[in-house]
Design a protein around this motif. Structure first.
Motif, PDB file in Angstrom:
ATOM      1  N   LEU A   1       0.849  -1.185   0.000  1.00  0.00           N
ATOM      2  CA  LEU A   1       0.000   0.000   0.000  1.00  0.00           C
ATOM      3  C   LEU A   1       0.888   1.239   0.000  1.00  0.00           C
ATOM      4  CD1 LEU A   1      -1.311  -2.227   2.195  1.00  0.00           C
ATOM      5  CD2 LEU A   1      -3.100  -0.495   2.281  1.00  0.00           C
ATOM      6  N   ARG A   2       0.522   2.215  -0.825  1.00  0.00           N
ATOM      7  CA  ARG A   2       1.141   3.536  -0.769  1.00  0.00           C
ATOM      8  C   ARG A   2       0.022   4.525  -0.468  1.00  0.00           C
ATOM      9  NH1 ARG A   2       4.206   1.793  -5.553  1.00  0.00           N
ATOM     10  NH2 ARG A   2       6.356   1.392  -4.928  1.00  0.00           N
ATOM     11  N   VAL A   3       0.079   5.106   0.726  1.00  0.00           N
ATOM     12  CA  VAL A   3      -1.009   5.955   1.194  1.00  0.00           C
ATOM     13  C   VAL A   3      -0.475   7.356   1.461  1.00  0.00           C
ATOM     14  CG1 VAL A   3      -2.305   4.031   2.175  1.00  0.00           C
ATOM     15  CG2 VAL A   3      -0.631   5.207   3.581  1.00  0.00           C
ATOM     16  N   ARG A   4      -1.353   8.331   1.266  1.00  0.00           N
ATOM     17  CA  ARG A   4      -1.028   9.729   1.541  1.00  0.00           C
ATOM     18  C   ARG A   4      -2.129  10.296   2.427  1.00  0.00           C
ATOM     19  NH1 ARG A   4       1.761  13.705  -1.475  1.00  0.00           N
ATOM     20  NH2 ARG A   4       1.811  12.305  -3.283  1.00  0.00           N
ATOM     21  N   PRO A   5      -1.804  10.807   3.624  1.00  0.00           N
ATOM     22  CA  PRO A   5      -2.843  11.364   4.508  1.00  0.00           C
ATOM     23  C   PRO A   5      -3.360  12.678   3.956  1.00  0.00           C
ATOM     24  CG  PRO A   5      -0.667  11.761   5.419  1.00  0.00           C
ATOM     25  CD  PRO A   5      -0.447  10.916   4.186  1.00  0.00           C
ATOM     26  N   PRO A   6      -4.602  13.015   4.275  1.00  0.00           N
ATOM     27  CA  PRO A   6      -5.135  14.310   3.825  1.00  0.00           C
ATOM     28  C   PRO A   6      -4.442  15.451   4.542  1.00  0.00           C
ATOM     29  CG  PRO A   6      -6.690  13.232   5.276  1.00  0.00           C
ATOM     30  CD  PRO A   6      -5.586  12.245   5.034  1.00  0.00           C
ATOM     31  N   ALA A   7      -4.357  16.563   3.873  1.00  0.00           N
ATOM     32  CA  ALA A   7      -3.690  17.724   4.460  1.00  0.00           C
ATOM     33  C   ALA A   7      -4.514  18.285   5.611  1.00  0.00           C
ATOM     34  CB  ALA A   7      -3.478  18.784   3.381  1.00  0.00           C
ATOM     35  N   GLY A   8      -3.820  18.643   6.674  1.00  0.00           N
ATOM     36  CA  GLY A   8      -4.469  19.300   7.808  1.00  0.00           C
ATOM     37  C   GLY A   8      -5.138  18.376   8.797  1.00  0.00           C
ATOM     38  N   THR A   9      -5.097  17.046   8.610  1.00  0.00           N
ATOM     39  CA  THR A   9      -5.737  16.140   9.564  1.00  0.00           C
ATOM     40  C   THR A   9      -4.897  15.989  10.818  1.00  0.00           C
ATOM     41  OG1 THR A   9      -6.619  13.923   9.868  1.00  0.00           O
ATOM     42  CG2 THR A   9      -4.663  14.112   8.515  1.00  0.00           C
ATOM     43  N   GLN A  10      -5.537  15.948  11.966  1.00  0.00           N
ATOM     44  CA  GLN A  10      -4.859  15.794  13.242  1.00  0.00           C
ATOM     45  C   GLN A  10      -5.077  14.407  13.850  1.00  0.00           C
ATOM     46  OE1 GLN A  10      -2.838  18.144  14.441  1.00  0.00           O
ATOM     47  NE2 GLN A  10      -3.339  19.486  12.702  1.00  0.00           N
ATOM     48  N   ASP A  11      -5.980  13.645  13.289  1.00  0.00           N
ATOM     49  CA  ASP A  11      -6.307  12.334  13.839  1.00  0.00           C
ATOM     50  C   ASP A  11      -5.328  11.285  13.324  1.00  0.00           C
ATOM     51  OD1 ASP A  11      -7.569  10.413  15.273  1.00  0.00           O
ATOM     52  OD2 ASP A  11      -9.539  10.676  14.342  1.00  0.00           O
ATOM     53  N   ALA A  12      -5.030  10.287  14.163  1.00  0.00           N
ATOM     54  CA  ALA A  12      -4.166   9.188  13.747  1.00  0.00           C
ATOM     55  C   ALA A  12      -4.936   8.232  12.846  1.00  0.00           C
ATOM     56  CB  ALA A  12      -3.628   8.455  14.978  1.00  0.00           C
ATOM     57  N   TRP A  13      -4.181   7.484  12.027  1.00  0.00           N
ATOM     58  CA  TRP A  13      -4.785   6.526  11.109  1.00  0.00           C
ATOM     59  C   TRP A  13      -4.377   5.122  11.522  1.00  0.00           C
ATOM     60  CZ3 TRP A  13      -8.100   7.578   7.058  1.00  0.00           C
ATOM     61  CH2 TRP A  13      -8.291   8.936   6.770  1.00  0.00           C
ATOM     62  N   LEU A  14      -5.327   4.203  11.358  1.00  0.00           N
ATOM     63  CA  LEU A  14      -5.098   2.806  11.716  1.00  0.00           C
ATOM     64  C   LEU A  14      -5.379   1.915  10.525  1.00  0.00           C
ATOM     65  CD1 LEU A  14      -6.970   2.671  15.162  1.00  0.00           C
ATOM     66  CD2 LEU A  14      -4.550   3.147  14.772  1.00  0.00           C
ATOM     67  N   LEU A  15      -4.651   0.810  10.438  1.00  0.00           N
ATOM     68  CA  LEU A  15      -4.924  -0.224   9.442  1.00  0.00           C
ATOM     69  C   LEU A  15      -5.533  -1.418  10.157  1.00  0.00           C
ATOM     70  CD1 LEU A  15      -2.858  -1.276   6.409  1.00  0.00           C
ATOM     71  CD2 LEU A  15      -3.622  -3.051   7.973  1.00  0.00           C
ATOM     72  N   GLU A  16      -6.717  -1.826   9.725  1.00  0.00           N
ATOM     73  CA  GLU A  16      -7.449  -2.926  10.356  1.00  0.00           C
ATOM     74  C   GLU A  16      -7.520  -4.122   9.420  1.00  0.00           C
ATOM     75  OE1 GLU A  16     -10.731  -0.242  12.832  1.00  0.00           O
ATOM     76  OE2 GLU A  16     -11.309  -1.356  11.039  1.00  0.00           O
ATOM     77  N   VAL A  17      -7.442  -5.311  10.012  1.00  0.00           N
ATOM     78  CA  VAL A  17      -7.771  -6.567   9.335  1.00  0.00           C
ATOM     79  C   VAL A  17      -8.888  -7.193  10.162  1.00  0.00           C
ATOM     80  CG1 VAL A  17      -6.921  -8.762   8.449  1.00  0.00           C
ATOM     81  CG2 VAL A  17      -5.396  -6.787   8.549  1.00  0.00           C
ATOM     82  N   PRO A  18     -10.160  -6.874   9.899  1.00  0.00           N
ATOM     83  CA  PRO A  18     -11.270  -7.249  10.800  1.00  0.00           C
ATOM     84  C   PRO A  18     -11.683  -8.708  10.673  1.00  0.00           C
ATOM     85  CG  PRO A  18     -12.115  -6.030   8.923  1.00  0.00           C
ATOM     86  CD  PRO A  18     -10.622  -6.038   8.773  1.00  0.00           C
ATOM     87  N   VAL A  19     -10.744  -9.605  10.935  1.00  0.00           N
ATOM     88  CA  VAL A  19     -11.012 -11.045  10.905  1.00  0.00           C
ATOM     89  C   VAL A  19     -10.532 -11.614  12.231  1.00  0.00           C
ATOM     90  CG1 VAL A  19     -10.689 -13.209   9.673  1.00  0.00           C
ATOM     91  CG2 VAL A  19     -10.625 -11.049   8.423  1.00  0.00           C
ATOM     92  N   PRO A  20     -11.422 -11.890  13.191  1.00  0.00           N
ATOM     93  CA  PRO A  20     -10.968 -12.359  14.508  1.00  0.00           C
ATOM     94  C   PRO A  20     -10.236 -13.697  14.474  1.00  0.00           C
ATOM     95  CG  PRO A  20     -13.230 -11.572  14.613  1.00  0.00           C
ATOM     96  CD  PRO A  20     -12.873 -11.644  13.166  1.00  0.00           C
ATOM     97  N   VAL A  21     -10.488 -14.542  13.444  1.00  0.00           N
ATOM     98  CA  VAL A  21      -9.901 -15.888  13.437  1.00  0.00           C
ATOM     99  C   VAL A  21      -8.631 -15.964  12.604  1.00  0.00           C
ATOM    100  CG1 VAL A  21     -12.118 -16.997  13.846  1.00  0.00           C
ATOM    101  CG2 VAL A  21     -11.387 -16.537  11.496  1.00  0.00           C
TER     102      VAL A  21
END
Length: 584
Positions: free
Chosen positions: A82-102
């Motif tokens: 993944l190549r990601v770029r955060p939006p300008a001016g955001t103050q919130d942290a970003w998380l990457l989720e894999v929503p599979v409990p098993v």
């Protein structure tokens, strides 16, 4: 001229490379929390030897994956870039989720300030203490460079086929979503736990083993649901090693064996259809052994065992429900409604094993939930069967404790009620009056008019008693022509005296439309517990003696035991009658 063409070709290639590089950059947007897999490139195959060095060094041919469901097995891994770029001016942290409990193992590779790659790992095979942040499923905080694209690599390993959804969300969105998920799961798990606890209480109070088996099944199903949703891994046994990965399937098999025990008791097939009853017994006994086999290292074989066993359980449960319903037993309806969800989910599992249905984490999740869907329905079946059993027990007790002719309780249960009334008076001072009522002319009616008219006189007596007493009062038959009465709440003689007077008058009055009925002569011997108390046997003996003192033609048919010395009052019928206080 040739050199110019060469420079032009090189310029076009560089421009195309820059364009391709820009197309791989994903601009993060808080309004789009889930990252589409079309914007992620990946590679699936044998696990590369160099790991992140091979992946980041261009050793893996990354491409857009055509399908989300991948045939994982030992030695294979999925790499996502993944190549990601955060939006300008955001103050919130970003998380990457894999929503599979098993999921078995997930590792996220990021670069530190010096450009070196470091990894954070999570999953069932990673102890919860080593997760970057504990939770139901893996999620990682991203270290993004403001205004510039950041390159990330995600490695996924699993032992069976599964889908791997990926979400890149803000920390605020993640926490809000987690709170809502835990709220829903908490309600579901709490409801199942309450069902199991209520069944355990009923098993102890009613001494019914069927509710005990249901309580065990409810506990196993609740733990299984917690295991498949990741709640148990997060809060209960996150550091238990391989148990975190194998607990859901183990509990599913164990829960299915307990279902067979309950189904066998509900359907009673062992006594009616012996071959099916034997099959249920053998399958139930086989469940714990298969659950232990599921814990073996080869998980793919364990999944096959799980699917095969649940198929057998579903078929046996449907057969038992159909046979019970065929007998027009209302319990069969509850059993059928409980077995159908399990059968549907088993069909899904069968399709997954045979390959005609695409596998996903949802099919695996629903398969375990099938064991908990029928919990309320099985409880309804148990309640229906328990009501039948209690009805039979009440009829048996009624036959033992109720008089067959009059329907009143017999002498022994009446005496027990009297002991309870005396106990309440002794402990709390609750008032009560006790009386023995005698149909004085019963012997004359029987001798003169016959047994049939004497029984009719007794039934008329019961009707008159029931008209005069309240629902809270107790009436019983103490002998052939004697009846007992406990008048609750009477602290003085007046309520009992009024009752006696009305009863005596009703026996002498002619009923409308029945001019040929024989008058009923009643004698009433009574006592108020506030005036005189003692044991139940002593009071009954004293009241019986007082009745024996009354003459056949007495003018004072309602009398009370006196707490003081015997009186010398006489009504001219017998000298012995002066030993009581008489009320005309």
């Amino acid at each position: 001229m040739g050199a110019g063409w060469l420079v032009l070709v090189l310029a076009l290639c560089c421009a195309q490379a820059r364009a391709n590089h820009s197309l791989d950059v994903v601009r993060l947007d808080p309004a789009r929390p889930e990252l589409p897999m079309t914007e992620v490139v990946g590679w699936f195959g044998p696990q590369p030897r160099g790991g992140i060095s091979t992946a980041a060094g261009g050793g893996l041919p990354f491409a857009h994956l055509p399908e989300q469901i991948l045939p994982f097995r030992e030695g294979r891994s999925l790499w996502l870039r993944l190549r990601v770029r955060p939006p300008a001016g955001t103050q919130d942290a970003w998380l990457l989720e894999v929503p599979v409990p098993v999921i078995d193992h997930v590792a996220l590779y990021q670069q530190d300030a010096s450009g070196r790659w470091f990894a954070r790992s999570a999953g069932d095979l990673v102890p919860m203490r080593d997760w970057p942040q504990p939770g139901r499923y893996p999620f990682f905080q991203l270290q993004l460079r403001p205004g510039a694209p950041t390159e990330l690599y995600l490695e996924v390993r699993h032992s069976t086929s599964i889908a791997v959804p990926v979400r890149v969300v803000t920390a605020t969105t993640h926490h809000q979503r987690s709170q809502m998920e835990y709220l829903g799961l908490g309600l579901a798990i709490g409801a199942l736990g309450l069902l199991a606890l209520g069944a355990l209480v009923r098993a102890v109070v009613q001494r019914d083993a069927a509710f005990g088996w249901y309580a065990a099944y409810g506990l196993v199903a609740t733990l299984g649901l917690a295991g498949f949703t990741g709640v148990a891994g997060h809060l209960l046994w996150g550091d238990a090693g391989a148990w975190v990965d194998r607990a859901p399937g183990f509990l599913a098999i164990l829960g299915a064996s307990l279902v067979l025990v309950i189904v066998g008791r509900l359907s009673r097939v062992l006594a009616r259809v012996r071959w099916l009853g034997r099959i249920l017994q053998w399958l139930a006994a086989l469940g714990p052994a298969l659950a232990l086999l599921y814990l073996l290292p080869d998980k793919r074989s364990g999944v096959m065992i799980l699917a095969a066993y649940l198929i057998a359980v579903a078929i046996a449960s449907l057969c038992a429900a159909a046979i019970t319903l065929r007998r027009r037993d209302r319990v069969g309806v509850w059993m059928l409604l409980g077995a159908l969800p399990l059968a549907i989910c088993v069909v899904i599992a069968l399709g997954r094993v045979t390959g005609w249905l695409q596998p996903s984490w949802l099919t695996e999740y629903v398969l375990a939930l099938a064991l908990t869907v029928d919990l309320p329905l099985l409880l309804g079946a148990l309640n229906a069967r328990s009501q039948e059993r209690r009805s039979l027990e009440l009829r048996r007790l009624a036959a033992e404790h109720q008089d067959a002719l009059t329907g009143l309780m017999k002498r022994e249960p009446f005496t027990a009620k009297l002991r309870q009334a005396i106990g309440r008076y002794t402990r709390r001072g609750e008032g009560a009056a006790v009386a023995i009522i005698e149909l004085a002319n019963h012997a004359w009616v029987q001798k003169t008019l016959g047994a049939e008219r004497s029984e009719e006189a007794l039934l008329r007596t019961v009707i008159k008693l029931r008209r005069l007493v309240r629902d809270i009062d107790t009436v019983g038959r103490l002998g052939e022509n004697r009846f007992g009465l406990i008048l609750e709440g009477a602290a003085m003689r007046k309520p009992m005296a009024n009752f006696g007077a009305r009863l005596v008058a009703s026996g002498l009055m002619e009923e409308p439309g029945r001019p040929k009925d024989v008058p009923l002569h009643f004698h009433v011997a009574a006592v108020v517990l506030h005036e005189r108390s003692g044991s139940a046997d002593e009071l009954m003996q004293a009241l019986g003696d007082l009745l024996a003192e009354m003459g056949a033609r007495t003018h004072k048919p309602v009398r009370f035991l006196d707490a003081g010395e015997p009186s010398t009052v006489s009504d001219g019928t017998s000298p012995a009658e002066g030993r009581s206080t008489a009320l005309a």
